[in-house]
Design an enzyme around this catalytic site. Structure first.
Site, PDB file in Angstrom:
ATOM      1  N   ASP A 133      34.233  68.474  31.934  1.00  0.00           N
ATOM      2  CA  ASP A 133      34.057  69.654  31.086  1.00  0.00           C
ATOM      3  C   ASP A 133      35.392  70.180  30.569  1.00  0.00           C
ATOM      4  O   ASP A 133      36.196  70.708  31.340  1.00  0.00           O
ATOM      5  CB  ASP A 133      33.325  70.739  31.887  1.00  0.00           C
ATOM      6  N   ASP A 174      34.695  70.392  22.445  1.00  0.00           N
ATOM      7  CA  ASP A 174      34.093  70.639  23.761  1.00  0.00           C
ATOM      8  C   ASP A 174      33.237  69.462  24.232  1.00  0.00           C
ATOM      9  O   ASP A 174      32.254  69.112  23.589  1.00  0.00           O
ATOM     10  CB  ASP A 174      33.218  71.898  23.663  1.00  0.00           C
TER      11      ASP A 174
END
Ligand code: NAG
Ligand code: NAG
Length: 413
Positions: free
Chosen positions: A104, A285
């Site tokens: 992440d 992201d």
């Protein structure tokens, strides 16, 4: 014998090589990872991505204003399981227990215990801090430890601070997160020590001398299967076998709240002349599946493509005739343009049924962020973008880089 000028150019070359960490190829830590699509998580992709976008904005705004995040205020929809995840095997302890962790770039705490329980060994030390983090798709809270963490190639980090979950929500099928976002995102996650940052795995690899540059290179490849092992995270440099040409960098944007993440300025054009998004701030992201753009930009994209909103998948649906006319999207950042082909804008057709679609339609991976332009976070370049471009997250120089790959123009979808 070296002539003086040959010596000078050799020295100069050596200086250039050492002054530019990007080309240093030794001391890299390669961590392979796998993509998983959860076939039972039907219809969740868009909702997941939009709730993550809302959470990231709230987290970024709270950080930028120096206020503590109102945790309950962040999530307006219930936590859902991730539909598409990228996971790496990471060892913790000595002897190590292996955990499957989500990669992440939008958060920076590393933690275990969502699935497999934490196993204490002689290298495990409990700290005095509690830890708690809220994500768009879930949350966890527990206790902070330090322990030995091992990554691919058998390389270890000693005394890495890690969270050990006592409760977690929204992380079925994985054991926790490998958080590789900017370190400032860890502020306020510990208590009572709320003001401290928690050095990330990348920070510690760098400060312990294992890698010679504080940056990460990420390679995803388009996939057409529910599980595939085709990703690679490189700590400390870039892997030139994974990209073509050179890496073009953009500075981290000064616009808040995108500036709290891997945020850049970018504009998006459809075909030769249709502006979809004027130059504005957003983020890159790995925790977002789709490419999300501000609502007004999405309306322009829908008009340009002729797509209709599909109730089952939440995505835009095209007929095959419309798909045949679909134009490329051009993403321009810091003067460099990256072409997302028509094929790259299509969800992999072999996975249509996995997300609740039908076999013969084409679904588009560009969708609505859920807020209009001008919010300070107007797009998210998620997996669907990152599967077509190599990406570099350069902490030391506060910049994000992209390069083309052998898959940029591929027609796998
Ligand atoms: C897939 O999602 C469903 C619910 O959407 C969840 O119950 C299940 O645990 C998930 N499986 C994996 C392997 O993530
Ligand atoms: C990004 O855009 C903002 C708003 O237009 C501008 O102020 C800033 O200088 C741009 N560049 C960077 C690196 O933030």
């Amino acid at each position: 014998m070296f002539s003086a000028s040959a010596l000078i150019s050799t020295l100069l070359l050596a200086f250039i090589v050492s002054a530019n960490p990007i080309v240093v190829r030794d001391n890299l830590v390669h961590l392979p990872f796998a993509k998983q699509v959860n076939v039972t998580g039907i219809g969740h992709i868009l909702k997941n991505d939009q709730s993550r976008a809302a959470a990231l904005r709230a987290i970024g705004e709270a950080r930028a204003s120096g206020k503590q995040l109102q945790k309950d205020a962040v999530i307006s929809v219930p936590a859902q399981n991730q539909a598409v995840t990228y996971v790496a095997s990471v060892g913790v302890g000595s002897p190590a227990t292996t955990y499957s962790l989500l990669i992440d770039t939008g958060s920076s705490n590393t933690w275990v215990g969502a699935g497999k329980s934490y196993v204490r060994t002689s290298t495990s030390t409990q700290t005095n801090d509690r830890v708690s983090v809220t994500y768009g798709s879930g949350s966890f809270s527990g206790t902070e430890f330090t322990d030995t963490v091992s990554l691919g190639n058998g390389l270890t980090i000693s005394k890495q601070s890690i969270g050990v979950a006592s409760t977690s929500e929204g992380f079925e099928g994985v054991d926790g997160i490998l958080g590789i976002g900017p370190v400032d995102l860890t502020v306020d996650t510990l208590s009572p020590d709320t003001r401290s940052t928690i050095p990330t795995v990348t920070d510690n690899l760098f400060s312990q001398g294992t890698i010679s540059a504080n940056l990460i290179g990420i390679s995803f490849e388009p996939t057409t299967q529910e599980v595939s092992n085709n990703g690679e995270l490189t700590f400390g440099g870039t892997d030139s076998s994974k990209f073509t040409g050179s890496i073009a960098f953009s500075p981290i944007t000064s616009t808040s709240p995108a500036s709290e993440f891997w945020g850049i300025n970018q504009s998006i054009r459809y075909g030769s002349s249709t502006t979809i998004l004027s130059n504005t701030a957003g983020i890159v992201d790995t925790g977002t599946t789709l490419v999300l753009i501000a609502s007004d930009a999405f309306t322009r994209y829908q008009t340009a493509t002729g797509g209709v909103a599909d109730r089952n998948t939440g995505l835009l649906r095209l007929t095959t005739a419309q798909f045949a006319n679909l134009q490329s999207l051009f993403f321009t950042t810091n003067g460099n343009t990256f072409e997302l082909t028509a094929n790259a804008q299509a969800w992999p057709r072999s996975l249509n049924t996995a997300i609740g679609g039908n076999t013969n339609s084409v679904y588009l991976i560009v969708n609505d962020l859920g807020s209009n332009t001008g919010s300070g976070l107007d797009f998210i370049n998620g997996f669907a973008f990152l599967e077509r471009f190599y990406s570099v997250f350069d902490t030391a120089n506060r910049r994000v880089g992209f390069a083309t790959t052998p898959f940029t123009q591929a027609t796998t979808n």
